[in-house]
Design an enzyme around this catalytic site. Structure first.
Site, short mmCIF file in Angstrom:
data_model
loop_
_atom_site.label_atom_id
_atom_site.label_comp_id
_atom_site.label_asym_id
_atom_site.label_seq_id
_atom_site.Cartn_x
_atom_site.Cartn_y
_atom_site.Cartn_z
N ASN A 125 -8.50 0.60 20.46
CA ASN A 125 -9.39 1.28 21.40
C ASN A 125 -10.58 1.91 20.69
OD1 ASN A 125 -8.54 0.84 24.00
ND2 ASN A 125 -7.06 2.53 24.00
N GLU A 177 0.42 2.47 26.11
CA GLU A 177 0.67 1.17 25.49
C GLU A 177 2.17 0.88 25.38
OE1 GLU A 177 0.03 4.11 22.03
OE2 GLU A 177 -0.67 3.77 24.07
N ILE A 213 2.99 -1.01 21.58
CA ILE A 213 2.01 -1.83 20.87
C ILE A 213 1.55 -1.08 19.61
CG2 ILE A 213 -0.21 -3.01 21.02
CD1 ILE A 213 1.97 -4.14 22.83
N HIS A 231 -12.54 0.71 24.96
CA HIS A 231 -11.44 0.70 25.94
C HIS A 231 -11.42 -0.56 26.78
CE1 HIS A 231 -9.95 4.79 25.32
NE2 HIS A 231 -11.24 5.13 25.08
#
Length: 603
Positions: free
Chosen positions: A480, A516, A473, A485
């Site tokens: 984040n 990710e 990603i 988060h």
């Protein structure tokens, strides 16, 4: 050497006087019995008399002399009238002879000496077999002379047969199969009753099991199996082993009878006689280290006869008490006594050694074991009947208690069933959890590693391509850091659902690879199909923003795509490494794109 030279001189004239066995092309086997010349002497150092001497006697049947300490000399001739050399075997079916010296002479070869016997160690040239064997080779159109010297502390019983080697092998296999069958039945009975002892803690089963083991060991000893296969290193103690086995069997047999027929409770005086027999068995074991074997075997024979009389007397007495299990025991005692008497008569030379006399003990003891097992079984059944009678007398008093106990058992069974179902569900849940990523609900890396390796092997065997997409990603750290988060986790879960929809097939699996990063396995997928799946994933991610509350972001991804048909020596880590390299190139090229071997080569 002087001994062999003397024998050679004597044996050169044997063919005119000795029993002659003619071997033709169809020869299979011939027993050596009537017509054999033999000589018995007390002098263990004596040489055999000349062939013409009157000391030589002619045997009317099998050489059987009972307990005889004298040295036996016998001789015969083998003449080959066939069209080829004959490979023969001399078989001595009584394996308990201590010392056997066999000298073979002919005009065409030097003398051959075989030093055989139950107390002699097996050598590399020995033929491992329950019986005593000596190979004899007779060249065509010639003859060989055989001189034998035999001495033993046991029964001097020498049943001999000359065999064609191939015929002996066939018959020996049948014979061994017979004994394996008999021993198998007895060992099976012993193991079954030993298991019953473990389950029920009834010592009658234990004593019976050990008694059968002792019987099998005695059978194996007399047939030569014990010292040939089981304990060949203890051949020096073969004479003592018989005493130990008889004593062990007598002890366990008496313990079994005492327990099964309730002798101590109902006939204590008879029980004392059985305890005395058991004590004498221990004394015989001690004496076996002090007295010579010929003395011990006579004591053992007397002890065995007395034991049979005492055991049968106890069984008859309990039968007269109308104790039903004793009836089976009486039948067992009769078969045991018959088999033992015939065996003793055959081993002592009182009757001729035949197939019937040699197998009488085996058959008698096997039937005895079966009847004793029935006796013990009936005793247990009888005790069950007695318990039922006692229970019936108090059934009215215990009715409510039994009803409550039954209801409690039903509830307990239901509870156990519910707990079992709960445990199965928990186990299934744990199994699923062990291969599932908690955040996204996708397979985890552990499952991916196993699945990918399996599919990689299948691709090698089927020679079909396998595709792999490694997905990262884009700028997820920024998401984040900017939104927290919690929102980052929501984005990962949403991205997982969209990607799962894009690859919704049975074989293709999507797994969370770490952080990710995601990875997709595409079996049977060439590069075009793999890139098509990658494009669907890119579209699924960026075409619709991800929204939670007032927060909205558009997600993109970088993808490394690989498809190849692995060879027999390919490494699955290689394709993962390639996908990772392409992923790195996709990031470096600006993200939100797929890099594969095709696009990398254009670059």
């Amino acid at each position: 050497m002087p001994k062999i030279a003397l024998l050679l001189t004597l044996l050169l004239t044997l063919s005119a006087h000795a029993l002659n066995v003619s071997v033709d092309d169809g020869f299979q086997q011939q027993q050596l019995a009537a017509g054999l010349k033999y000589w018995l002497t007390d002098d263990h150092e004596a040489k055999p008399p000349s062939i013409e001497a009157s000391e030589w006697q002619t045997s009317p049947d099998t050489l059987t002399f009972g307990f005889d300490k004298r040295v036996l000399w016998t001789h015969f001739t083998l003449s080959n009238s066939s069209s080829k050399d004959q490979a023969l075997l001399l078989e001595i079916k009584y394996p308990l002879l201590d010392v056997i010296d066999i000298t073979i002479t002919s005009e065409m070869s030097p003398p051959i000496l075989y030093e055989l016997g139950d107390t002699r160690p097996l050598t590399q040239s020995s033929i491992q077999h329950p019986h005593i064997l000596a190979p004899l080779t007779v060249p065509k159109a010639s003859s060989v002379n055989v001189m034998m010297r035999i001495h033993t502390a046991a029964s001097l019983n020498v049943p001999m047969t000359i065999w064609n080697s191939h015929e002996f092998l066939e018959q020996s296999q049948l014979s061994i199969a017979y004994y394996v069958f008999v021993y198998g039945i007895l060992i099976g009975i012993a193991l079954y009753h030993f298991v019953l002892f473990i389950q029920m803690r009834e010592f009658g089963f234990l004593w019976f099991s050990l008694f059968i083991v002792g019987l099998v060991a005695i059978f194996a000893y007399f047939q030569g199996f014990l010292t040939s296969y089981v304990w060949p290193q203890f051949r020096d103690y073969s004479n003592q082993i018989l005493v130990w086995l008889y004593a062990f069997t007598a002890i366990t047999c008496n313990a079994y009878i005492l327990r099964t027929l309730n002798v101590k409770r109902y006939r204590p005086s008879y029980a004392m006689s059985q305890y005395a027999l058991m004590a004498v068995a221990f004394i015989l074991i001690a004496l076996s280290f002090l007295l010579p074997y010929d003395t011990m075997i006579r004591l053992l024979t007397l002890y065995a006869a007395i034991s049979v009389v005492v055991v049968i007397s106890v069984q008859i007495r309990r039968g007269l008490d109308r104790y039903t299990p004793a009836y089976y025991a009486i039948g067992a005692g009769i078969f045991c006594a018959a088999g033992m008497i015939i065996t003793i008569l055959e081993k002592t030379g009182a009757v001729t050694s035949t197939v019937f006399t040699r197998s009488a003990g085996d058959v008698g003891f096997t039937i005895m074991a079966i009847l004793y097992a029935l006796s013990l079984s009936y005793r247990m059944k009888w005790e069950q009947v007695q318990r039922k009678i006692a229970q019936q007398e108090t059934v009215d008093v215990q009715a409510d208690l039994l009803k409550a106990q039954t209801q409690l058992n039903i509830e307990l069974e239901s509870l156990v069933k519910d707990r079992t179902l709960d445990l199965e569900k928990a186990n299934n849940k744990l199994k699923i959890m062990s291969v599932t990523d908690a955040l996204t609900g996708l397979f985890n890396r552990r499952y991916f590693d196993q699945y990918f390796n399996d599919q990689y092997k299948i691709s090698i065997e089927s020679k079909n391509p396998i595709g792999l997409l490694l997905i990262d990603i884009d700028h997820f750290k920024n998401i984040n850091d900017t939104y927290g988060h919690t929102f980052g986790d929501y984005c990962l879960a949403s991205a997982a659902k969209r990607m799962q929809t894009a690859i919704n097939t049975e074989l293709n699996i999507l797994a969370r690879y770490g952080g990710e990063e995601f990875i997709i396995v595409l079996p049977n997928s060439n590069l075009d199909a793999t890139l098509d799946t990658a494009n669907k994933i890119l579209s699924a991610l960026k075409n619709e923003p991800i929204t939670q509350g007032s927060t909205t972001v558009t997600m993109t991804a970088s993808i490394g795509a690989v498809s190849e048909t692995p060879g027999p020596h390919s490494d699955p880590e290689h394709i993962i490494k390639k996908a990772d390299d392409y992923l790195y190139e996709a990031k470096r090229a600006g993200r939100d794109q797929t890099i594969s071997e095709r696009s990398a080569s254009r670059t």
